[in-house]
Design a protein around this motif. Structure first.
Motif, PDB file in Angstrom:
ATOM      1  N   LEU A 160       0.837  -1.209   0.000  1.00 42.26           N
ATOM      2  CA  LEU A 160       0.000   0.000   0.000  1.00 42.26           C
ATOM      3  C   LEU A 160       0.864   1.248   0.000  1.00 42.26           C
ATOM      4  N   GLU A 161       1.954   1.194   0.761  1.00 42.55           N
ATOM      5  CA  GLU A 161       2.837   2.363   0.830  1.00 42.55           C
ATOM      6  C   GLU A 161       3.460   2.636  -0.536  1.00 42.55           C
ATOM      7  N   GLU A 162       3.883   1.555  -1.194  1.00 43.65           N
ATOM      8  CA  GLU A 162       4.458   1.713  -2.539  1.00 43.65           C
ATOM      9  C   GLU A 162       3.442   2.312  -3.504  1.00 43.65           C
ATOM     10  N   LEU A 163       2.245   1.790  -3.416  1.00 40.17           N
ATOM     11  CA  LEU A 163       1.168   2.277  -4.298  1.00 40.17           C
ATOM     12  C   LEU A 163       0.931   3.766  -4.081  1.00 40.17           C
ATOM     13  N   ALA A 164       0.851   4.157  -2.799  1.00 36.54           N
ATOM     14  CA  ALA A 164       0.590   5.569  -2.479  1.00 36.54           C
ATOM     15  C   ALA A 164       1.735   6.437  -2.971  1.00 36.54           C
ATOM     16  N   THR A 165       2.981   5.959  -2.775  1.00 32.77           N
ATOM     17  CA  THR A 165       4.134   6.756  -3.217  1.00 32.77           C
ATOM     18  C   THR A 165       4.076   6.976  -4.720  1.00 32.77           C
ATOM     19  N   GLY A 166       3.789   5.901  -5.452  1.00 32.07           N
ATOM     20  CA  GLY A 166       3.719   6.013  -6.907  1.00 32.07           C
ATOM     21  C   GLY A 166       2.663   7.012  -7.342  1.00 32.07           C
ATOM     22  N   LYS A 167       1.498   6.906  -6.725  1.00 36.64           N
ATOM     23  CA  LYS A 167       0.384   7.764  -7.112  1.00 36.64           C
ATOM     24  C   LYS A 167       0.676   9.233  -6.753  1.00 36.64           C
ATOM     25  N   LEU A 168       1.253   9.447  -5.561  1.00 35.51           N
ATOM     26  CA  LEU A 168       1.572  10.821  -5.142  1.00 35.51           C
ATOM     27  C   LEU A 168       2.605  11.430  -6.076  1.00 35.51           C
ATOM     28  N   LYS A 218       4.983  17.057  -1.957  1.00 35.39           N
ATOM     29  CA  LYS A 218       6.361  17.059  -2.436  1.00 35.39           C
ATOM     30  C   LYS A 218       7.323  16.934  -1.262  1.00 35.39           C
ATOM     31  N   GLU A 219       7.006  17.668  -0.179  1.00 40.08           N
ATOM     32  CA  GLU A 219       7.862  17.592   1.012  1.00 40.08           C
ATOM     33  C   GLU A 219       7.875  16.190   1.601  1.00 40.08           C
ATOM     34  N   LEU A 250       7.374  13.432   0.050  1.00 37.51           N
ATOM     35  CA  LEU A 250       8.131  12.535  -0.836  1.00 37.51           C
ATOM     36  C   LEU A 250       9.623  12.808  -0.722  1.00 37.51           C
ATOM     37  N   ASP A 251      10.004  14.092  -0.597  1.00 40.40           N
ATOM     38  CA  ASP A 251      11.424  14.444  -0.488  1.00 40.40           C
ATOM     39  C   ASP A 251      12.011  13.898   0.808  1.00 40.40           C
ATOM     40  N   ARG A 252      11.200  13.965   1.881  1.00 38.80           N
ATOM     41  CA  ARG A 252      11.653  13.441   3.163  1.00 38.80           C
ATOM     42  C   ARG A 252      11.960  11.951   3.029  1.00 38.80           C
ATOM     43  N   ASP A 253      11.161  11.322   2.234  1.00 37.71           N
ATOM     44  CA  ASP A 253      11.332   9.902   2.010  1.00 37.71           C
ATOM     45  C   ASP A 253      12.564   9.634   1.146  1.00 37.71           C
ATOM     46  N   GLY A 254      12.977  10.636   0.361  1.00 40.38           N
ATOM     47  CA  GLY A 254      14.164  10.493  -0.470  1.00 40.38           C
ATOM     48  C   GLY A 254      13.993   9.537  -1.624  1.00 40.38           C
ATOM     49  N   ARG A 255      12.784   9.341  -2.057  1.00 42.30           N
ATOM     50  CA  ARG A 255      12.588   8.387  -3.144  1.00 42.30           C
ATOM     51  C   ARG A 255      11.752   9.020  -4.244  1.00 42.30           C
ATOM     52  N   VAL A 256      11.880  10.338  -4.369  1.00 42.46           N
ATOM     53  CA  VAL A 256      11.009  11.010  -5.329  1.00 42.46           C
ATOM     54  C   VAL A 256      11.434  10.661  -6.763  1.00 42.46           C
ATOM     55  N   GLU A 257      10.471  10.318  -7.558  1.00 46.47           N
ATOM     56  CA  GLU A 257      10.774   9.948  -8.943  1.00 46.47           C
ATOM     57  C   GLU A 257      10.444  11.126  -9.843  1.00 46.47           C
ATOM     58  N   ARG A 258      11.424  11.602 -10.528  1.00 43.12           N
ATOM     59  CA  ARG A 258      11.151  12.715 -11.430  1.00 43.12           C
ATOM     60  C   ARG A 258      11.369  12.300 -12.866  1.00 43.12           C
TER      61      ARG A 258
END
Lengths: 136, 322
Positions: B277-285, B311-312, B314-322
């Motif tokens: 679920l966390e992965e899914l949410a990260t991808g969607k966000l 954005k913050e 995701l950045d805190r997580d350090g896994r932001v996909e750009r």
């Protein structure tokens, strides 16, 4: 697309009327002879053209699945559909039907939900402070 | 996006939008929707549409908000002459007008007494009852407001607006259990309301941010809210936040969780599914942030502050996909 649809509808209606009129004239003149083939073909063609025109001019279909419908609304927001009321307000596409619960602006939030409990004094105060601060 | 629309005002009205809305008053007041002809002719030449009175009501509220009291009075008079002074809605709107003009708490109390008199004559007037509750809240008498709301809900238990308001009041006082109960009543009537699910989840999360039970309840409700709305930013944000807190709790206390499972009626979620679920949410966000950032037309309706907060996260997580 809208122009094409309207044109198809107009042409189809014209052919349909013509076919019907021809049938009427033919049966009135030669009561006991079968209908000529060209009238039948014209009738069928006109119906095909008219059907195509109606399908093309129909409004865009909405998503059937609840989640997709809601998601589309969330992404795109409300937008005008080119219709205005007499007062000059644009009629918008449908929005979040649960917005009246006012649950999206946090606890004690300043949203416009729950109109029955609208706190007019707090809103007035907020506005007056905004004006005092320079109105930006 | 159309900002200032009187027919369907936006869910958040900033002072700027309120000003734009109330500036439409002269234009609308200049044309009368009701004809001046006698009865049979007036039916034929009526200029009013179903939208006319919605627009008038919204204009009245925004005029009161911006302090344009003369326009407000004119609109109110127009509505009163159309619907009659004893119409429930008109009584409530007149009440709002009086509330707005009340200079101090004393005058406001007088308005409240007026509501009491109206309710003595007609106790079923829900709109006026709600106005009374709003005034009590505005006067800072939260306990009175809660008591009145309970009376209202006892008589009409399917009034979701009132349940939501009661939940909000309880939550503002930190009574999380009651607040959650009220929102569950909302969900009984409107099980498809994604905002209600997200709010229940938020309340569960706020009530005990580190307990396994409330975190898993929050996870469940956030998951349901994104199931009902595939682009619900708040739902995905909450899902990710709660999942991040749940993962360490679940992985360190597998034995404890089993013991707790017997006490709670619902067992906590599996570690693997929480991770998914966390992965899914990260991808969607990340997708929402990317699409909103690139200014795509079909993605413009998100709130900018919410996207920045995402954005913050995701950045805190350090896994932001750009």
């Amino acid at each position: 697309m809208a122009i094409l649809g309207t044109a198809l509808n107009a042409v189809g209606l014209l052919f349909l009327t013509h076919a019907v009129y021809s049938t009427h004239e033919h049966t009135a003149t030669f009561a006991h002879t079968p209908l000529p083939l060209d009238i039948t073909i014209e009738l069928l063609t006109s119906i095909l053209i008219l059907s195509a025109g109606i399908v093309i001019t129909s409004p865009e279909l909405r998503p059937i699945k609840w989640a997709q419908w809601a998601g589309k609304m969330q992404r795109q927001g409300r937008k005008g559909e080119g219709k205005w009321t007499r007062e000059g307000e644009e009629i918008l596409s449908e929005g979040d039907s649960f917005a009246f619960l006012g649950l999206d602006s946090g606890i004690g939030g300043g949203g416009e939900g729950r109109r029955g409990f609208w706190d007019v004094r707090a809103k007035r105060k907020e506005y007056a402070e905004w004006v005092k601060a320079g109105g930006k | 996006m159309v900002a200032a629309n009187l027919l369907s005002p936006p869910p958040q009205i900033s002072p700027q939008t309120a000003l734009q809305l109330s500036q439409k008053a002269p234009l609308i007041l200049s044309q009368s929707p009701t004809p001046s002809l006698p009865w049979p002719l007036s039916l034929l030449f009526s200029r009013e549409t179903p939208e006319t009175w919605t627009i008038h009501e919204n204009l009245l509220l925004s005029a009161l908000r911006t302090g344009d009291d003369t326009s407000a009075r004119q609109i109110l008079d127009r509505m009163t002459s159309r619907f009659g002074a004893s119409n429930e809605r008109i009584i409530a709107l007149r009440g709002i007008y009086e509330e707005a003009l009340a200079k101090d708490d004393k005058e406001l109390t007088r308005v409240l007494d007026g509501y009491g008199k109206v309710l003595e004559v007609d106790p079923t007037n829900t709109l006026v009852r709600k106005r009374g509750i709003a005034v009590q809240k505005s006067l800072g008498r939260t306990q009175d407001a809660i008591t009145s709301l309970k009376v209202l809900l006892e008589n009409s238990p399917t009034d979701v607006e009132a349940w939501a308001e009661l939940s909000d009041m309880y939550a503002a006082n930190g009574a999380w259990g009651q607040a959650i109960y009220c929102l569950e009543e909302v969900l009984l009537v409107m099980p498809n309301a994604w905002t209600a699910h997200a709010q229940v989840a938020t309340l569960h999360y706020l009530s005990a941010p580190s307990s396994l039970h409330s975190l898993s309840m929050a996870l469940r409700h956030f998951a349901r809210s994104v199931e009902l709305n595939e682009s619900y930013l708040r739902g995905y944000y909450g899902l990710k936040l709660v999942a991040q807190k749940l993962i360490p709790l679940l992985s360190e206390s597998t034995a404890v969780a089993k013991k707790n499972a017997e006490e709670d009626d619902i067992p906590p979620p599996k570690l693997q599914s929480v991770k998914k679920l966390e992965e899914l949410a990260t991808g969607k966000l990340a997708e929402i942030v990317r699409q909103y950032g690139s200014g795509k037309k079909g993605w413009a309706a998100f709130d900018e502050a919410e996207v920045i907060a995402t954005k913050e996260l995701l950045d805190r997580d350090g896994r932001v996909e750009r």
